[in-house]
Write an enzyme that holds these catalytic residues in place. Structure first.
Site, short mmCIF file in Angstrom:
data_model
loop_
_atom_site.label_atom_id
_atom_site.label_comp_id
_atom_site.label_asym_id
_atom_site.label_seq_id
_atom_site.Cartn_x
_atom_site.Cartn_y
_atom_site.Cartn_z
N SER A 70 32.33 41.63 41.58
CA SER A 70 31.64 40.35 41.52
C SER A 70 32.25 39.28 42.43
O SER A 70 31.62 38.27 42.69
CB SER A 70 31.60 39.82 40.08
OG SER A 70 32.88 39.42 39.66
N LYS A 95 36.22 34.45 38.32
CA LYS A 95 35.14 33.88 39.15
C LYS A 95 35.66 32.65 39.87
O LYS A 95 36.75 32.15 39.60
CB LYS A 95 33.96 33.44 38.27
CG LYS A 95 33.39 34.48 37.34
CD LYS A 95 32.59 35.52 38.05
CE LYS A 95 32.02 36.51 37.02
NZ LYS A 95 31.67 37.78 37.61
#
Length: 181
Positions: free
Chosen positions: A38, A82
Site C-alpha cells: 500500500s 500510511k
C-alpha cells in the site's frame, strides 16, 4: 558462596535488561515490518523500519509516515502504515487525480500513480488525522473507510528510518509535496 552471589547478580542484570528492553519497545521505539504494497513505491513489501513511539511528544506533520490502529471494527488490533495527509482542521479532497489540501492542489512525487477516485471535500476534526497510502489506488486507507479519521489515541508512532534491507538504509524525512498549477 561466591557462585550464589554471581547467580543472583546475573539474574538481577538479566531482569533489568528485559525490563529496559520491554519498556523501550513499549514506549520509545520499535522495529516494524511492512506486510503490504500500500506504500509502494516509497516502501517495499518486507522493508523494516524503526518507529518512535513517544506520541504525546511527537509533532506530526503533513507527509509523515505513521503507524496506527485503523478505525475498522474488524481490524482494530492490526497496525497500518500510511502517509499522514490531513491534520486537524485541514480540508482534504481528491479530484481529477490530484490531492487538494485546504483548497491547494498538490503535486506528490512519492505516489505510485494518480488517483483514479474522488474523495471529499472533508474536514479533519480536532484530535484526528487522515491517512492515505502512496499506492493510492490499491491502499485500504481513509478514502475507503466509513469513518475516514484516525483518532490521536490510535497512533502508535512515526517512522524514523528504514533499517532493512541494509543497502536501502535511510532516514525517513517528512515528504514534501509542491503546489500544483
Amino acid at each position: 558462596m561466591h557462585s550464589s552471589r554471581w547467580r543472583k547478580s546475573l539474574l538481577a542484570c538479566t531482569a533489568a535488561a528485559v525490563l529496559v528492553g520491554v519498556g523501550l519497545k513499549t514506549y520509545v521505539a520499535e522495529g516494524v515490518v511492512v506486510p503490504s504494497g500500500s506504500m509502494l513505491p516509497t516502501i517495499q513489501v518486507n522493508d523494516r523500519f524503526l518507529i518512535e513511539k513517544l506520541v504525546p511528544l511527537t509533532r506530526f506533520e503533513f507527509g509523515d509516515i505513521i503507524v496506527f490502529h485503523p478505525p475498522l471494527a474488524d481490524r482494530e488490533d492490526e497496525r497500518f502504515i500510511k502517509r499522514l495527509i490531513g491534520l486537524p482542521g485541514d480540508t482534504i479532497e481528491v479530484r481529477d487525480g490530484y490531492l487538494y489540501r485546504n483548497e491547494e492542489k498538490l503535486i506528490e512525487p512519492y505516489i505510485q500513480e494518480k488517483m483514479d477516485y474522488s474523495f471529499g471535500p472533508i474536514t479533519v476534526p480536532a484530535g484526528h488525522y487522515l491517512v492515505l497510502g502512496d499506492n493510492r489506488n490499491v491502499s485500504l486507507d481513509s478514502h475507503l473507510w466509513d469513518d475516514p479519521f484516525v483518532p490521536q489515541n490510535q497512533l502508535i508512532g512515526k517512522v524514523v528510518c528504514r533499517f532493512y534491507p541494509f543497502e536501502d538504509f535511510s532516514t525517513m524525512k517528512t515528504a514534501s509535496a509542491t503546489l500544483g498549477p
